[in-house]
Design a protein around this motif. Sequence first.
Motif, short mmCIF file in Angstrom:
data_model
loop_
_atom_site.label_atom_id
_atom_site.label_comp_id
_atom_site.label_asym_id
_atom_site.label_seq_id
_atom_site.Cartn_x
_atom_site.Cartn_y
_atom_site.Cartn_z
N LEU A 28 6.94 -2.97 -6.86
CA LEU A 28 5.95 -3.94 -7.32
C LEU A 28 5.56 -4.98 -6.27
CD1 LEU A 28 6.90 -4.59 -11.04
CD2 LEU A 28 4.87 -3.47 -10.14
N PRO A 29 6.51 -5.53 -5.49
CA PRO A 29 6.10 -6.54 -4.51
C PRO A 29 5.08 -6.01 -3.50
CG PRO A 29 8.49 -6.53 -4.76
CD PRO A 29 7.96 -5.34 -5.51
N TRP A 30 5.32 -4.82 -2.96
CA TRP A 30 4.42 -4.23 -1.98
C TRP A 30 3.07 -3.92 -2.62
CZ3 TRP A 30 1.33 -0.23 -0.63
CH2 TRP A 30 1.07 -0.06 0.74
N LEU A 31 3.10 -3.34 -3.79
CA LEU A 31 1.86 -3.00 -4.49
C LEU A 31 1.04 -4.24 -4.85
CD1 LEU A 31 3.43 -0.29 -6.80
CD2 LEU A 31 1.88 0.15 -4.88
N TRP A 32 1.71 -5.28 -5.29
CA TRP A 32 1.04 -6.52 -5.68
C TRP A 32 0.33 -7.16 -4.49
CZ3 TRP A 32 2.25 -11.66 -4.29
CH2 TRP A 32 1.52 -12.62 -4.99
N LEU A 33 1.01 -7.22 -3.34
CA LEU A 33 0.40 -7.85 -2.16
C LEU A 33 -0.85 -7.11 -1.68
CD1 LEU A 33 3.39 -8.88 0.13
CD2 LEU A 33 1.76 -10.37 -1.00
N ARG A 34 -0.92 -5.82 -1.93
CA ARG A 34 -2.06 -5.02 -1.47
C ARG A 34 -3.08 -4.77 -2.55
NH1 ARG A 34 2.28 -5.11 1.01
NH2 ARG A 34 2.19 -5.10 3.26
N GLU A 35 -2.95 -5.51 -3.66
CA GLU A 35 -3.91 -5.41 -4.75
C GLU A 35 -4.09 -3.96 -5.21
OE1 GLU A 35 -7.40 -7.25 -3.11
OE2 GLU A 35 -6.30 -9.07 -2.62
N ALA A 36 -2.96 -3.23 -5.27
CA ALA A 36 -3.00 -1.81 -5.62
C ALA A 36 -3.32 -1.62 -7.10
CB ALA A 36 -1.66 -1.16 -5.29
N GLY A 87 -9.14 -1.64 -2.02
CA GLY A 87 -10.41 -0.98 -2.26
C GLY A 87 -10.52 0.44 -1.73
N ASP A 88 -9.52 0.92 -0.97
CA ASP A 88 -9.55 2.28 -0.44
C ASP A 88 -8.70 3.19 -1.32
OD1 ASP A 88 -11.06 1.37 1.68
OD2 ASP A 88 -9.36 1.22 3.05
N PHE A 89 -9.23 4.35 -1.70
CA PHE A 89 -8.54 5.28 -2.58
C PHE A 89 -7.57 6.15 -1.79
CE2 PHE A 89 -8.14 9.34 -4.82
CZ PHE A 89 -7.64 8.89 -6.02
#
Length: 158
Positions: free
Chosen positions: A110-118, A131-133
Motif C-alpha cells: 500500500l505505501p508504494w502504491l499510494w505514493l504513485r497514485e496507483a 496515469g500510465d497503464f
Amino acid sequence: MAYIECKVWHFQGDDDIDLKSRHRAMKAGCRFYTVKALIDTSSRENFIRRSLVDKLEMEYTEYKEKNRLECLDLSFRYKGKDRLVSTNGDDVFNDFVVIEKPKADLVLGLPWLWLREAKIDMEKQGLTIYGDFVPFCEETDSSESKETNDFNHAGLKQ
C-alpha cells in the motif's frame, strides 16, 4: 494475487544522479534486472528479495530492527518505452524491507502504491501508475529475477 513485470535499474552513484542522467544511462545500456512484482494491497510494507539486492550490489541499512533498502529505481513498459518511476529516499513509504523469500522478487504494498497514485483496473487487467497503464503478468510464478542487460555502468560491454 496480481503481478506486474518491471525492471529494477542499478545506477552508479544513486544519490548524486538526476533524472535526466538516469534516462541517459538507461539509453546507454545501464544494467537492469527484469522482475515480477506482486501487487499486495494487504501489505503495509514493501519487500525485496535479498538475492536481488545482492545482485544489484546495493547497500541496505537496519531501521526498526529490519534491513531496509531506501532507494530503488523501477521502470514499466508503457507504449513500447520504459517509463522510470524513481523514488525519493527521504520518504519511509519508499523503503523496501529486505527478506530472504518474499512471495515475489518485489512486493509492492500500500505505501508504494499510494505514493504513485496507483489505481487497479480489474476490467482491463492491470493498474495505472501516474496515469500510465501497466498490464498484469499472465504468469504468476515467483521465480527469481534475471539480469537482462550485460552492460556496465558506463554503458560498455563487460
